[in-house]
Write a protein that holds these residues in place. Structure first.
Motif, PDB file in Angstrom:
ATOM      1  N   VAL A 270      37.089  40.169  37.101  1.00  0.00           N
ATOM      2  CA  VAL A 270      35.840  40.561  37.753  1.00  0.00           C
ATOM      3  C   VAL A 270      34.633  39.962  37.029  1.00  0.00           C
ATOM      4  CG1 VAL A 270      34.344  42.523  38.223  1.00  0.00           C
ATOM      5  CG2 VAL A 270      36.767  42.675  38.734  1.00  0.00           C
TER       6      VAL A 270
ATOM      7  N   LEU B 265      44.666  48.639  40.054  1.00  0.00           N
ATOM      8  CA  LEU B 265      44.656  49.222  38.712  1.00  0.00           C
ATOM      9  C   LEU B 265      44.663  50.747  38.767  1.00  0.00           C
ATOM     10  CD1 LEU B 265      44.204  49.249  35.646  1.00  0.00           C
ATOM     11  CD2 LEU B 265      41.812  48.722  36.046  1.00  0.00           C
ATOM     12  N   ALA B 266      43.970  51.313  39.753  1.00  0.00           N
ATOM     13  CA  ALA B 266      43.851  52.774  39.843  1.00  0.00           C
ATOM     14  C   ALA B 266      45.110  53.410  40.421  1.00  0.00           C
ATOM     15  CB  ALA B 266      42.648  53.148  40.704  1.00  0.00           C
TER      16      ALA B 266
ATOM     17  N   SER C 286      41.530  44.500  43.255  1.00  0.00           N
ATOM     18  CA  SER C 286      42.110  44.560  41.909  1.00  0.00           C
ATOM     19  C   SER C 286      41.838  45.924  41.271  1.00  0.00           C
ATOM     20  CB  SER C 286      41.573  43.427  41.032  1.00  0.00           C
ATOM     21  OG  SER C 286      40.204  43.591  40.756  1.00  0.00           O
ATOM     22  N   ALA C 287      40.681  46.508  41.572  1.00  0.00           N
ATOM     23  CA  ALA C 287      40.379  47.848  41.048  1.00  0.00           C
ATOM     24  C   ALA C 287      41.320  48.890  41.651  1.00  0.00           C
ATOM     25  CB  ALA C 287      38.925  48.215  41.321  1.00  0.00           C
TER      26      ALA C 287
ATOM     27  N   VAL D 145      37.378  51.038  33.875  1.00  0.00           N
ATOM     28  CA  VAL D 145      37.229  49.733  34.526  1.00  0.00           C
ATOM     29  C   VAL D 145      37.122  49.911  36.042  1.00  0.00           C
ATOM     30  CG1 VAL D 145      38.384  47.539  34.965  1.00  0.00           C
ATOM     31  CG2 VAL D 145      38.486  48.560  32.683  1.00  0.00           C
ATOM     32  N   VAL D 146      37.982  50.751  36.592  1.00  0.00           N
ATOM     33  CA  VAL D 146      37.966  51.008  38.039  1.00  0.00           C
ATOM     34  C   VAL D 146      36.622  51.614  38.444  1.00  0.00           C
ATOM     35  CG1 VAL D 146      38.994  52.342  39.908  1.00  0.00           C
ATOM     36  CG2 VAL D 146      40.455  51.352  38.144  1.00  0.00           C
TER      37      VAL D 146
ATOM     38  N   GLN E 107      29.583  49.455  40.600  1.00  0.00           N
ATOM     39  CA  GLN E 107      28.807  48.225  40.667  1.00  0.00           C
ATOM     40  C   GLN E 107      28.506  47.904  42.130  1.00  0.00           C
ATOM     41  OE1 GLN E 107      30.828  44.803  39.064  1.00  0.00           O
ATOM     42  NE2 GLN E 107      28.923  43.966  38.268  1.00  0.00           N
ATOM     43  N   GLN E 108      29.477  48.175  42.994  1.00  0.00           N
ATOM     44  CA  GLN E 108      29.252  47.944  44.422  1.00  0.00           C
ATOM     45  C   GLN E 108      28.332  49.013  45.016  1.00  0.00           C
ATOM     46  OE1 GLN E 108      30.049  45.076  45.102  1.00  0.00           O
ATOM     47  NE2 GLN E 108      31.318  44.941  43.249  1.00  0.00           N
TER      48      GLN E 108
ATOM     49  N   TYR F 171      29.570  46.215  29.746  1.00  0.00           N
ATOM     50  CA  TYR F 171      30.268  44.926  29.639  1.00  0.00           C
ATOM     51  C   TYR F 171      30.566  44.366  31.021  1.00  0.00           C
ATOM     52  CZ  TYR F 171      33.980  41.603  28.271  1.00  0.00           C
ATOM     53  OH  TYR F 171      34.754  40.489  28.084  1.00  0.00           O
ATOM     54  N   ILE F 172      31.044  45.223  31.921  1.00  0.00           N
ATOM     55  CA  ILE F 172      31.387  44.764  33.268  1.00  0.00           C
ATOM     56  C   ILE F 172      30.158  44.687  34.173  1.00  0.00           C
ATOM     57  CG2 ILE F 172      32.604  45.378  35.402  1.00  0.00           C
ATOM     58  CD1 ILE F 172      34.836  46.517  33.762  1.00  0.00           C
TER      59      ILE F 172
ATOM     60  N   VAL G 168      42.107  42.742  34.943  1.00  0.00           N
ATOM     61  CA  VAL G 168      41.181  43.055  36.035  1.00  0.00           C
ATOM     62  C   VAL G 168      39.734  42.890  35.558  1.00  0.00           C
ATOM     63  CG1 VAL G 168      40.313  44.922  37.493  1.00  0.00           C
ATOM     64  CG2 VAL G 168      42.770  44.545  37.301  1.00  0.00           C
ATOM     65  N   THR G 169      39.449  43.378  34.346  1.00  0.00           N
ATOM     66  CA  THR G 169      38.099  43.226  33.802  1.00  0.00           C
ATOM     67  C   THR G 169      37.695  41.758  33.729  1.00  0.00           C
ATOM     68  OG1 THR G 169      38.320  45.220  32.475  1.00  0.00           O
ATOM     69  CG2 THR G 169      36.643  43.652  31.787  1.00  0.00           C
TER      70      THR G 169
ATOM     71  N   ILE H 279      32.632  49.478  27.936  1.00  0.00           N
ATOM     72  CA  ILE H 279      33.165  48.719  29.068  1.00  0.00           C
ATOM     73  C   ILE H 279      32.211  48.763  30.271  1.00  0.00           C
ATOM     74  CG2 ILE H 279      34.576  50.558  30.139  1.00  0.00           C
ATOM     75  CD1 ILE H 279      35.624  46.895  29.671  1.00  0.00           C
TER      76      ILE H 279
ATOM     77  N   ILE I  17      33.795  49.010  38.315  1.00  0.00           N
ATOM     78  CA  ILE I  17      33.823  48.030  39.407  1.00  0.00           C
ATOM     79  C   ILE I  17      33.357  48.690  40.707  1.00  0.00           C
ATOM     80  CG2 ILE I  17      35.310  46.573  40.829  1.00  0.00           C
ATOM     81  CD1 ILE I  17      37.059  46.140  38.349  1.00  0.00           C
TER      82      ILE I  17
ATOM     83  N   LYS J  57      37.618  41.792  44.302  1.00  0.00           N
ATOM     84  CA  LYS J  57      37.343  42.604  43.111  1.00  0.00           C
ATOM     85  C   LYS J  57      37.817  44.039  43.333  1.00  0.00           C
ATOM     86  CE  LYS J  57      33.105  40.357  41.494  1.00  0.00           C
ATOM     87  NZ  LYS J  57      31.684  40.554  41.187  1.00  0.00           N
ATOM     88  N   LEU J  58      37.448  44.577  44.480  1.00  0.00           N
ATOM     89  CA  LEU J  58      37.805  45.969  44.759  1.00  0.00           C
ATOM     90  C   LEU J  58      39.315  46.121  44.920  1.00  0.00           C
ATOM     91  CD1 LEU J  58      34.799  46.767  47.071  1.00  0.00           C
ATOM     92  CD2 LEU J  58      35.276  47.846  44.874  1.00  0.00           C
TER      93      LEU J  58
ATOM     94  N   VAL K 123      41.185  58.198  36.011  1.00  0.00           N
ATOM     95  CA  VAL K 123      41.161  56.784  36.370  1.00  0.00           C
ATOM     96  C   VAL K 123      40.474  55.966  35.270  1.00  0.00           C
ATOM     97  CG1 VAL K 123      40.204  55.161  38.036  1.00  0.00           C
ATOM     98  CG2 VAL K 123      41.208  57.290  38.825  1.00  0.00           C
ATOM     99  N   SER K 124      40.922  54.747  35.105  1.00  0.00           N
ATOM    100  CA  SER K 124      40.348  53.858  34.093  1.00  0.00           C
ATOM    101  C   SER K 124      38.844  53.642  34.310  1.00  0.00           C
ATOM    102  CB  SER K 124      41.066  52.517  34.144  1.00  0.00           C
ATOM    103  OG  SER K 124      40.268  51.503  33.613  1.00  0.00           O
TER     104      SER K 124
END
Lengths: 288, 272
Positions: free
Chosen positions: B227, B246-247, B242-243, A116-117, A123-124, A231-232, B223-224, A228, A120, B239-240, A113-114
């Motif tokens: 967010v 993407l996944a 969109s994640a 980025v995923v 982060q939660q 960054y995020i 997506v980055t 990344i 995100i 946000k989630l 998985v990216s």
């Protein structure tokens, strides 16, 4: 039949895409990078010769050294953690157990998985007020942890997340390594009455040195490109505690348009990476 | 004693598996739950809703980004397979001056950290006027040195008789590569293909640098920026969502071709 000249030219035709690519996207950029380190340039106006100005600035740039230090902090948590957990899980999987395929697939999921995923999502999980981790801690009677808002902890949190993301790959690599250890070694040790732990330390660990070396190199190179995630998650904060070197280079180039200075940072950092890898090669790689 | 050990082993492995699966599960559930529920969500939301997804679709051109990502990743995968095969074939099956030199250059450039070429490569894109075009997302990725080495290795292992027979039948070199040899090295093609596709699909630093216009943005980039940039207005669910979006493509592909994914990724380490 092919004519003789055509036969001679054909190999060059076939490697030409590589050679063109090499010239345009590797050779020229490396040379141009070195030239840029002696210039000030915002990409729009003309280039301005500044001699060693960028290099002097680099040595006095506190933020850059902080970013290097942060990157090393990340590596020093990420690599040992990764090796210990991945090796343990690989050793467990290498036993005679059921559902091996399921476990392997589960561990490997974050690898595909990216980033980025993953960022995100974590982060939660790391969120101070209502994140899953803090809710779990509170339910156990502990206090909340400022995973991403405490400057002493933020980089540790990012390193833990990165470990979670990459672990599956290293489990697989170790698993392949474990399977190359000849069975006779263990059988001989059994005759001598060696314990499981003794066998692991005296036979397994030395025998998988090539894998260990590869894992260290791969995660070092990966760790040096940390970008990344901060960054995020944090934008480099709090108090620059998660500012990674690549993030700093990115900011210099694309927020302030300091192309010459940013290239200088890139060149210096690249040399540092190569140096670290050479040192690792010297001290970790052993002949068996 | 043995039984106890087994139980401990399974407990540890199951615990680890949960650590890896639960966050994804939570993410999907959170993306399907009303915003107010997320802060207390553990397993299932009180009611399922797709509002996060509809908000996402209304705020960003995510369909367009999905197309961009698919388009760019397919081009990069397809063309890098073709080019790397050609170079790998020449390096393993043809005699010519400079062959070893090129091989050594490939090995050397693989040790070069990308941080040194990042800024100049961006400048090249600016000077070629490739910023905000598909060219900047594809052309630099059409050659992949790792793929060249993989193909070189694969072609080396095939018998010369296969090539000789094809030559006698009057096949040209390109026909030999793509029609005679390719069917014999399918595992290598799958490995290189998966790695190239995943690498391209997940790449985010480069698009962030060379693409500014929304219509050319790749999915991870969009997506980055969604967010980070505040357009999600700190709505966690969106946000989630969109994640998850993407996944999803990669996870679905992974569920089907899991073995191939694992083998391909493992081979990145088995080199050298």
């Amino acid at each position: 039949m092919m004519s003789n000249t055509r036969k001679k030219i054909m190999p060059y035709v076939m490697v030409s895409p590589y050679l063109v690519h090499l010239l345009v996207f590797t050779t020229f950029p490396v040379i141009f990078s070195l030239i840029l380190t002696f210039h000030k340039w915002n990409i729009i106006g003309p280039m301005e010769w500044v001699e060693f100005g960028n290099w002097k600035r680099l040595f006095y740039d506190r933020l850059f050294w902080i970013s290097i230090l942060n990157t090393f902090k990340f590596l020093s948590i990420h690599i040992p953690l990764q090796i210990i957990i991945a090796l343990a899980l690989a050793e467990f999987l290498n036993q005679n157990i059921r559902l091996k395929g399921f476990f392997r697939a589960a561990f490997f999921m974050p690898v595909v998985v990216s980033g980025v995923v993953v960022t995100i999502l974590w982060q939660q999980l790391f969120s101070f007020e209502n994140g899953v981790l803090n809710r779990f801690l509170v339910s156990l009677g502990f206090g909340k942890v400022g995973w991403l808002i405490d400057p002493d902890i933020a980089m540790v949190s990012i390193a833990v997340m990165a470990t979670w993301k990459n672990l599956g790959l290293y489990v697989i690599l170790f698993l392949v390594g474990l399977q190359t250890v000849p069975k006779q070694y263990y059988e001989a040790a059994d005759l001598d009455g060696a314990s499981h732990w003794q066998k692991f330390i005296k036979i397994t660990v030395p025998m998988i040195n090539p894998t260990m070396f590869m894992v260290v190199i791969l995660s070092t190179i990966g760790g040096f490109s940390l970008f990344i995630e901060p960054y995020i998650m944090t934008g480099g904060g709090p108090l620059n505690s998660t500012l990674s070197a690549v993030l700093y280079i990115y900011k210099q180039a694309f927020q302030y348009y300091h192309m010459g200075y940013s290239a200088t940072l890139g060149v210096f950092f690249a040399f540092l990476i190569v140096l670290v890898v050479i040192v690792q090669k010297r001290y970790i790689e052993k002949d068996i | 004693m043995r039984g106890l050990k087994k139980i401990l082993l399974y407990t540890l492995l199951t615990g680890a598996a949960i650590t890896f699966i639960y966050p994804f599960f939570w993410m999907i559930m959170a993306s399907l739950s009303p915003e107010a529920d997320i802060s207390s969500l553990v397993l299932f939301p009180s009611k399922l809703t797709f509002s996060n997804y509809s908000t996402m679709v209304s705020k960003i051109p995510i369909g367009r980004a999905l197309f961009n990502s698919l388009f760019v990743s397919s081009i990069n995968t397809g063309l890098s397979l073709i080019f790397s095969s050609m170079v790998g074939y020449a390096l393993s099956r043809m005699e010519f001056k400079g062959r070893n030199l090129i091989f050594m250059i490939i090995i050397f450039t693989m040790t070069l950290p990308f941080q040194i070429t990042l800024i100049p490569n961006y400048i090249i894109m600016v000077k070629l006027n490739w910023v905000d075009t598909y060219l900047s997302l594809t052309v630099p990725f059409l050659i992949n040195t790792f793929a060249i080495l993989m193909f070189r290795q694969a072609f080396k292992s095939l018998p010369q008789a296969l090539i000789d027979a094809a030559r006698i039948d009057g096949c040209g070199e390109l026909r030999i590569i793509f029609f005679i040899l390719w069917p014999n090295i399918k595992p290598t093609i799958i490995t290189v293909g998966i790695l190239a596709f995943m690498g391209s699909w997940n790449e985010v630093l480069w698009p962030l640098i060379v693409i500014r216009e929304e219509q050319f943005m790749t999915l991870p980039q969009l997506v980055t920026l969604f967010v980070v940039g505040g357009r999600a207005e700190s709505q966690l669910g969106v946000k989630l969502a969109s994640a998850v979006f993407l996944a999803a493509p990669i996870i679905i592909a992974y569920l089907f071709f899991q073995k191939h994914f694992i083998q391909s990724m493992a081979s990145t380490g088995l080199k050298d």
